[in-house]
Design a protein around this motif. Structure first.
Motif, PDB file in Angstrom:
ATOM      1  N   ARG A   3       0.971  -1.372   0.007  1.00 32.05           N
ATOM      2  CA  ARG A   3       0.015  -0.127  -0.140  1.00 32.05           C
ATOM      3  C   ARG A   3       0.947   1.200   0.103  1.00 32.05           C
ATOM      4  NH1 ARG A   3      -3.112   1.461   4.375  1.00 32.05           N
ATOM      5  NH2 ARG A   3      -4.878   2.256   3.132  1.00 32.05           N
ATOM      6  N   GLN A  12      -8.302  10.317  -4.663  1.00 35.50           N
ATOM      7  CA  GLN A  12      -9.502   9.284  -5.212  1.00 35.50           C
ATOM      8  C   GLN A  12     -10.419   9.158  -3.862  1.00 35.50           C
ATOM      9  OE1 GLN A  12      -7.205   6.480  -7.136  1.00 35.50           O
ATOM     10  NE2 GLN A  12      -7.637   7.242  -9.154  1.00 35.50           N
TER      11      GLN A  12
ATOM     12  N   HIS B 148     -16.504   8.428   5.490  1.00 39.85           N
ATOM     13  CA  HIS B 148     -16.238   7.917   3.905  1.00 39.85           C
ATOM     14  C   HIS B 148     -14.992   7.144   3.718  1.00 39.85           C
ATOM     15  CE1 HIS B 148     -16.291   8.063  -0.413  1.00 39.85           C
ATOM     16  NE2 HIS B 148     -15.420   8.537  -0.414  1.00 39.85           N
ATOM     17  N   VAL B 149     -13.735   7.460   4.486  1.00 40.08           N
ATOM     18  CA  VAL B 149     -12.432   6.898   4.355  1.00 40.08           C
ATOM     19  C   VAL B 149     -12.369   5.691   5.017  1.00 40.08           C
ATOM     20  CG1 VAL B 149     -10.230   7.211   5.232  1.00 40.08           C
ATOM     21  CG2 VAL B 149     -11.201   9.059   4.200  1.00 40.08           C
ATOM     22  N   MET B 152     -14.034   3.219   2.853  1.00 43.59           N
ATOM     23  CA  MET B 152     -12.872   2.703   1.606  1.00 43.59           C
ATOM     24  C   MET B 152     -12.087   1.952   2.438  1.00 43.59           C
ATOM     25  SD  MET B 152     -12.790   6.202  -0.392  1.00 43.59           S
ATOM     26  CE  MET B 152     -12.088   5.539  -1.685  1.00 43.59           C
ATOM     27  N   LEU B 153     -11.723   1.990   3.514  1.00 44.60           N
ATOM     28  CA  LEU B 153     -10.702   1.100   4.223  1.00 44.60           C
ATOM     29  C   LEU B 153     -11.118  -0.058   4.440  1.00 44.60           C
ATOM     30  CD1 LEU B 153      -9.034   3.565   6.875  1.00 44.60           C
ATOM     31  CD2 LEU B 153      -7.899   2.814   4.718  1.00 44.60           C
ATOM     32  N   GLU B 156     -11.055  -1.766   0.996  1.00 44.30           N
ATOM     33  CA  GLU B 156      -9.680  -2.395   0.833  1.00 44.30           C
ATOM     34  C   GLU B 156      -9.296  -3.555   1.550  1.00 44.30           C
ATOM     35  OE1 GLU B 156      -7.216   1.149   0.962  1.00 44.30           O
ATOM     36  OE2 GLU B 156      -5.375  -0.155   0.473  1.00 44.30           O
ATOM     37  N   PRO B 180     -11.100   2.388  -6.130  1.00 38.64           N
ATOM     38  CA  PRO B 180      -9.826   1.850  -7.230  1.00 38.64           C
ATOM     39  C   PRO B 180      -8.880   1.202  -6.300  1.00 38.64           C
ATOM     40  CG  PRO B 180     -10.459   4.451  -7.135  1.00 38.64           C
ATOM     41  CD  PRO B 180     -11.422   3.497  -5.997  1.00 38.64           C
ATOM     42  N   ALA B 184      -7.823  -2.557  -7.598  1.00 40.60           N
ATOM     43  CA  ALA B 184      -6.373  -2.995  -8.189  1.00 40.60           C
ATOM     44  C   ALA B 184      -5.936  -4.342  -7.182  1.00 40.60           C
ATOM     45  CB  ALA B 184      -5.494  -1.762  -7.525  1.00 40.60           C
ATOM     46  N   VAL B 185      -6.464  -4.339  -5.892  1.00 45.32           N
ATOM     47  CA  VAL B 185      -5.765  -5.450  -5.063  1.00 45.32           C
ATOM     48  C   VAL B 185      -6.659  -6.569  -5.606  1.00 45.32           C
ATOM     49  CG1 VAL B 185      -6.039  -6.289  -2.842  1.00 45.32           C
ATOM     50  CG2 VAL B 185      -5.151  -4.011  -2.969  1.00 45.32           C
ATOM     51  N   ASP B 188      -4.948  -8.343  -8.662  1.00 44.45           N
ATOM     52  CA  ASP B 188      -3.546  -8.715  -8.333  1.00 44.45           C
ATOM     53  C   ASP B 188      -3.578  -9.577  -7.165  1.00 44.45           C
ATOM     54  OD1 ASP B 188      -0.924  -9.217  -8.385  1.00 44.45           O
ATOM     55  OD2 ASP B 188      -0.409  -7.326  -7.230  1.00 44.45           O
ATOM     56  N   GLU B 247       3.467  -9.742   2.397  1.00 44.99           N
ATOM     57  CA  GLU B 247       3.155  -8.299   2.137  1.00 44.99           C
ATOM     58  C   GLU B 247       1.803  -7.940   2.162  1.00 44.99           C
ATOM     59  OE1 GLU B 247       5.309  -7.353  -1.524  1.00 44.99           O
ATOM     60  OE2 GLU B 247       3.867  -5.679  -2.063  1.00 44.99           O
ATOM     61  N   ASP B 251       0.157  -4.875   4.229  1.00 42.53           N
ATOM     62  CA  ASP B 251      -1.139  -4.157   3.985  1.00 42.53           C
ATOM     63  C   ASP B 251      -2.196  -4.016   4.823  1.00 42.53           C
ATOM     64  OD1 ASP B 251       0.652  -3.470   1.640  1.00 42.53           O
ATOM     65  OD2 ASP B 251      -0.576  -4.634   0.297  1.00 42.53           O
ATOM     66  N   ILE B 255      -3.781  -0.758   6.902  1.00 39.46           N
ATOM     67  CA  ILE B 255      -5.034  -0.292   7.067  1.00 39.46           C
ATOM     68  C   ILE B 255      -5.692  -0.219   8.613  1.00 39.46           C
ATOM     69  CG2 ILE B 255      -7.411  -0.962   6.626  1.00 39.46           C
ATOM     70  CD1 ILE B 255      -6.584  -2.357   3.926  1.00 39.46           C
ATOM     71  N   GLU B 258      -4.149   2.847  10.010  1.00 36.63           N
ATOM     72  CA  GLU B 258      -4.864   4.069   9.572  1.00 36.63           C
ATOM     73  C   GLU B 258      -6.077   4.179  10.339  1.00 36.63           C
ATOM     74  OE1 GLU B 258      -4.866   4.468   5.274  1.00 36.63           O
ATOM     75  OE2 GLU B 258      -6.020   6.247   5.542  1.00 36.63           O
TER      76      GLU B 258
END
Lengths: 408, 300
Positions: A3, A12, B148-149, B152-153, B156, B180, B184-185, B188, B247, B251, B255, B258
């Motif tokens: 990340r 975004q 909102h964040v 999203m977390l 994610e 997004p 992306a995650v 992959d 890895e 990530d 999260i 955060e």
């Protein structure tokens, strides 16, 4: 893939509509602001609907005026405005305020001394600042002040006028030292306790000051105080005492007493060197008795001028004042916890009635000094501004309904 | 706003005005007939001065609402608000002669005291907390964006877990990938986890991670609410997993870091702005009642 917080990533994530929404803190800030103002206006509105102006008072009224508290205009008038005080005419609608001194250069407004909205205070007392407007640097219409021209506090008050004079012209002879010292009499034996009411005429000082009916010490009278020890004996043969009155009254009384006596006791004619006829016997006895009265009995207390004998003798007028402080209003009853000697210390050693036995102002200042522990040192503690001897009666104008409507 | 050397002129002016007002009060107290009161001429002067300061302080709100008004710099307004607002309290105490005898004046005195004290508290908080925020909240975001964040977390994190558990085609996705980062995650998604390890990860995700992500401030007992406990928690997960997914687990761990920072940011923000819930409403009420008091007092 690790990340990584890039600007693009962070950008975004942003919800671009967030500025259009109110979030909790700003929302509650607005709600509370509106609510706070509404509650305040509601509070005042409730009083306004009830026509009650109590919230706007600048302080509680004295109990006597408390019934006016909901209607400012009763005292303040409808023509109130910036810098305007309550007009004297509003006060005069209910109160008489006699003038202070005809020679005063101006009459201050009522409210400059009687300051309302200070709660349960003695409003009639006024405030020192009101007195000091003039007395700190006194000028009068006559140009010559009758009192000290510069008095700005009790600490700077001059000595009492009576005390300042060295002698008191009472017209009497009296020896305090003999009575208090040698005969161990108590002050109250002669000076009646202050609880004895005074005649109403003595409640006004020369300056118009009102004092309580228990404020003064009564003037000692012969009949009330002196008689038991100092009887006015005319002669051993007579049981009646001479009246305590003027010589022109005493003389016929003494004559009548001896005339009655010899009529009842004719055997005494010619005895002990007395004349043999009744008229001459009476004249002889009256002359002897009056000589004794004049030279021994009456003279103990009074002074005379008697160039042609007792019957026409002129007694020096006595002048014991009912009030010693003619410009102040001292109250003995307020000081009854003190011993007499604590203020009148010289009474025990005074040998002549002309001694001024009033305490000096220094004695008063021991308790009446500035400070929180003071017994009071304001002007109104002793003085009254208005000359109440010139008081005009106030005619009532209201009925109870009118008054009660002011305070529904 | 930090209270630093740049405030010196305002501080000097405030102290000077206060000293002059106090010096003028001494003869007023000693010699004015009847003593100090709000309805005397000196008292009215103090009152007008104090109410003027209150009005100026209150106009900051109007100035903020219309930032495009070119009436002085916002910084000057803010400094004036701070210093003149604080000065209004002693000036109005002098106006009232240190007494509040009527109901309205008593309410005004209480409101003024609370407003000024809350303002001073706010100024101190504004002085210290921003620096503290910078020190402890490296991942700060716009306060209003925090919910909102967090959404999203949450997405994610779900996408990462999906990518780790996505090998069997019949396994349902744990989250829809709309953001997004999550897309992306999810695209992959290599995974070397055995079926048991996948099931274990899913269990850990659903029972440990999801409750915390859904309500981070209501799950104080969760090991994920503490950096040290979370680190130990993820270390244990790593030990049970092949190196190829470490890895992705890091990530996930970031999260949660955060999320924890958002908790701290929210607390500090509430502290930084919460006092305004007292200060602003009472200030407006004070200005309104003060105006009414001035009108009535001047009339009578």
């Amino acid at each position: 893939m690790a990340r990584i917080r890039t600007t693009k990533n962070l950008g975004q994530r942003v919800d671009r509509t967030y500025l259009k929404r109110l979030y909790p803190i700003p929302l509650w800030r607005r709600i509370l602001t509106v609510a706070g103002v509404l509650v305040a206006l509601l509070w005042l509105g409730i009083y306004a609907v009830a026509r009650n102006q109590t919230p706007y008072t600048s302080g509680a009224l004295t109990p006597a005026h408390a019934f006016l508290g909901k209607k400012c205009a009763v005292c303040h008038g409808d023509s109130a405005g910036i810098g305007k005080k309550v007009d004297d005419r509003q006060c005069a609608a209910c109160h008489d305020g006699p003038v202070h001194q005809a020679s005063a250069t101006f009459n201050p407004a009522c409210v400059s001394c009687h300051v309302e909205h200070r709660g349960d205070v003695r409003l009639s007392a006024g405030i020192d600042a009101g007195c000091l407007q003039c007395h700190a640097n006194l000028h009068t219409k006559t140009g010559v002040p009758a009192v000290a021209a510069k008095i700005d506090s009790f600490a700077n008050h001059p000595e009492f006028a009576k005390k300042a004079s060295s002698k008191d012209a009472t017209g009497l002879r009296f020896n305090h030292q003999k009575h208090v010292g040698e005969l161990s009499q108590k002050c109250a034996d002669c000076h009646a306790p202050a609880e004895t009411a005074q005649p109403a005429s003595q409640h006004l000082s020369k300056g118009g000051g009102r004092v309580s009916s228990h404020a003064l010490i009564t003037i000692p009278t012969y009949a009330g105080v002196c008689l038991p020890c100092h009887a006015l004996t005319i002669d051993d043969k007579l049981t009646e005492l001479a009246p305590h009155d003027k010589p022109e009254v005493v003389h016929p009384f003494v004559q009548a007493q001896f005339t009655q006596y010899i009529a009842a006791h004719p055997g005494d004619l010619g005895k002990d060197g007395a004349p043999g006829s009744a008229k001459a016997w009476v004249d002889f006895k009256v002359a002897a008795a009056e000589k004794k009265l004049l030279e021994e009995t009456c003279t103990r207390c009074h002074t005379f001028t008697a160039p042609q004998g007792f019957a026409t003798a002129a007694v020096t007028p006595t002048a014991i004042p009912a009030r010693w402080f003619t410009k102040g209003s001292f109250d003995h009853s307020a000081h009854k916890e003190l011993t007499c000697a604590s203020c009148h210390a010289k009474a025990a050693t005074s040998t002549v009635a002309a001694d001024v036995l009033l305490p000096g102002i220094g004695v008063c200042r021991q308790c009446h000094a500035a400070g929180s522990a003071s017994a009071g040192a304001s002007c109104s503690t002793c003085h009254i501004y208005h000359d109440w001897s010139k008081e005009k009666p106030v005619e009532g104008k209201y009925v109870i309904d009118q008054v009660s409507r002011l305070n529904p | 706003m930090r209270i630093d050397q740049s405030h010196r002129p305002w501080a000097v002016a405030t102290v000077s005005i206060l000293l002059v007002a106090l010096l003028a009060y001494i003869p007023y107290q000693l010699f004015y007939p009847g003593g100090p009161a709000g309805n005397t001429w000196p008292g009215l002067c103090y009152g007008v001065l104090g109410y003027g300061m209150m009005l100026f302080a209150g106009l900051l709100g109007a100035r903020k609402r219309v930032p495009l008004w070119r009436i002085g710099r916002a910084q000057v307004w803010m400094r004036g608000h701070l210093w003149l607002g604080a000065l209004s309290l002693p000036i109005l105490l002098l106006h009232a002669g240190f007494r509040a005898r009527g109901p309205l004046t008593l309410v005004l005195a209480i409101l003024l005291t609370v407003v000024v004290l809350s303002g001073i508290t706010g100024a101190l908080l504004q002085h210290f907390i921003p620096k503290r925020m910078t020190q402890v909240v490296h991942l700060e975001t716009i306060y209003e964006q925090i919910p909102h964040v967090r959404e999203m977390l949450f997405e994610e994190a779900g996408a990462i877990v999906d990518s780790l558990c996505a090998v069997p085609a019949n396994l349902p996705a744990v989250a829809s990938h709309s953001t997004p980062a999550a897309v992306a995650v999810a695209e992959d998604s290599p995974s070397d986890l055995t079926e048991v390890q996948r099931a274990n990860l899913l269990h850990v995700y659903r029972s440990g991670m999801v409750p915390f992500l859904r309500d981070p401030e209501g799950n104080r007992s969760s090991p994920l609410s503490s950096r040290a406990k979370a680190s130990a928690w993820f270390d244990a997960l790593r030990r049970q997993s092949p190196p190829s997914v470490h890895e992705a687990l890091s990530d996930l761990e970031s999260i949660f870091e955060e999320e924890r920072q958002l908790i701290i940011q929210r607390k500090l923000y509430l502290l930084l702005h919460g006092w305004l819930l007292v200060h602003v409403p009472l200030s407006v009420t004070l200005l309104v009642l003060g105006g009414i008091h001035a009108f009535v007092a001047i009339h009578y």
